[in-house]
Scaffold this active site. Sequence first.
Site, PDB file in Angstrom:
ATOM      1  N   GLN A  11      25.427  40.777  43.614  1.00 42.03           N
ATOM      2  CA  GLN A  11      24.471  39.948  44.261  1.00 42.03           C
ATOM      3  C   GLN A  11      22.982  40.615  43.586  1.00 42.03           C
ATOM      4  O   GLN A  11      22.693  41.834  43.608  1.00 42.03           O
ATOM      5  CB  GLN A  11      24.189  40.064  45.651  1.00 42.03           C
ATOM      6  N   LYS A  23      28.379  33.208  51.379  1.00 38.94           N
ATOM      7  CA  LYS A  23      29.528  33.000  50.520  1.00 38.94           C
ATOM      8  C   LYS A  23      30.829  33.630  50.841  1.00 38.94           C
ATOM      9  O   LYS A  23      31.859  32.966  50.426  1.00 38.94           O
ATOM     10  CB  LYS A  23      29.107  33.814  49.277  1.00 38.94           C
ATOM     11  N   ASP A  51      30.090  34.060  38.768  1.00 41.41           N
ATOM     12  CA  ASP A  51      28.786  33.653  38.492  1.00 41.41           C
ATOM     13  C   ASP A  51      28.294  33.365  37.491  1.00 41.41           C
ATOM     14  O   ASP A  51      26.981  32.824  37.151  1.00 41.41           O
ATOM     15  CB  ASP A  51      28.053  34.752  39.169  1.00 41.41           C
TER      16      ASP A  51
END
Length: 296
Positions: free
Chosen positions: A97, A53, A120
């Site tokens: 994450q 990412k 996200d």
Amino acid sequence: MTATMIDGRAVAAEIRAELRERVEKLRRRGVVAGLAFVLVGENPASISYVRSKAQACGEIDIHSETIHLPAETGQQELLAIVGRLNADSTWHGVLVQTPLPPQIDEDAVACAVAPEKDVDALNPVNMGLLLRGEPAFLSCTPSGIQQLLLRSGNDPGGKHVVICGRSNIVGKPLAAILMQKRPGANATVTICHTGTRDLAAITRQADILVAAMGVARGITADMVREGAVVIDVGNNRVPDASRKSGMRMVGDVDFEAVAEKAAAITPVPGGVGPMTVTMLLWNTVQAAERVAGLAG
Ligand SMILES: NC(=O)c1ccc[n+]([C@@H]2O[C@H](COP(=O)([O-])OP(=O)(O)OC[C@H]3O[C@@H](n4cnc5c(N)ncnc54)[C@H](OP(=O)(O)O)[C@@H]3O)[C@@H](O)[C@H]2O)c1
């Protein structure tokens, strides 16, 4: 094979080129789009996801940084770091994450990321805004699916979309995106799950069928209407003695047989997969544009 292939890599490349221009426009206004990653522990898959990412950010000139914390980091310490990132104007997006170590409550962390930096789209505030049809960050895989449909000439408007799977990261947000009364959506949506009776009878009604069950080749040709558009979200590793690794990736759709009936289909890999990180970049650019007063 009769179906047209929906090429996720090509669509992702097209969107990333557009995003690069938007990032440059922001830079000309003195705004450097920034995304902060927080990684806890040494899970190899998580390390590799964050690395890729961050690399994707670099490729379109988004500034990123990864805060890598030890596996024993406590919840309060992590929440304090998220709080600092929320307050730091360098960062337009903050991504923690997952999975997180067992001492940390993932829901608490999702709620702690400021909604305006929640690129996200895991904060329930964004999910609620989405459902209400108000401006919100869209969950990355579902918004990637919407873009794949639109950019392959398969506008969901007026179509019956059947989604197999009701997870919070794929099925539910996808249903919420596609049911909205607005261009690029406006579909009639049915969600199926393990409680669905006679799944095939419902999937056969789909103009657009989305498989997000996590069941290798769970959608077989007899479950698909002739001429349907089939989107395969699944990522399943199955044994394959012919591969060096002994494994290969297959989707939730029996690709070869379904491709003989469908009008269009996404492959695995190379379909939905490349879209997910692309839409994370999209959300980050959008977050920066909001701050710069450029967002529509
Ligand atoms: N390409 C990407 O970027 C990407 C991103 C996210 C996920 N994925 C992949 O997409 C798949 C789904 O992921 P997820 O996180 O949404 O999975 P998940 O959280 O495991 O949810 C699976 C959903 O499918 C339903 N389901 C399972 N078996 C079923 C069956 N036989 N018939 C009908 N419904 C069934 C489950 O129903 P219940 O609710 O009743 O249990 C659940 O709602 C996985 O293969 C995952 O690896 C790919």
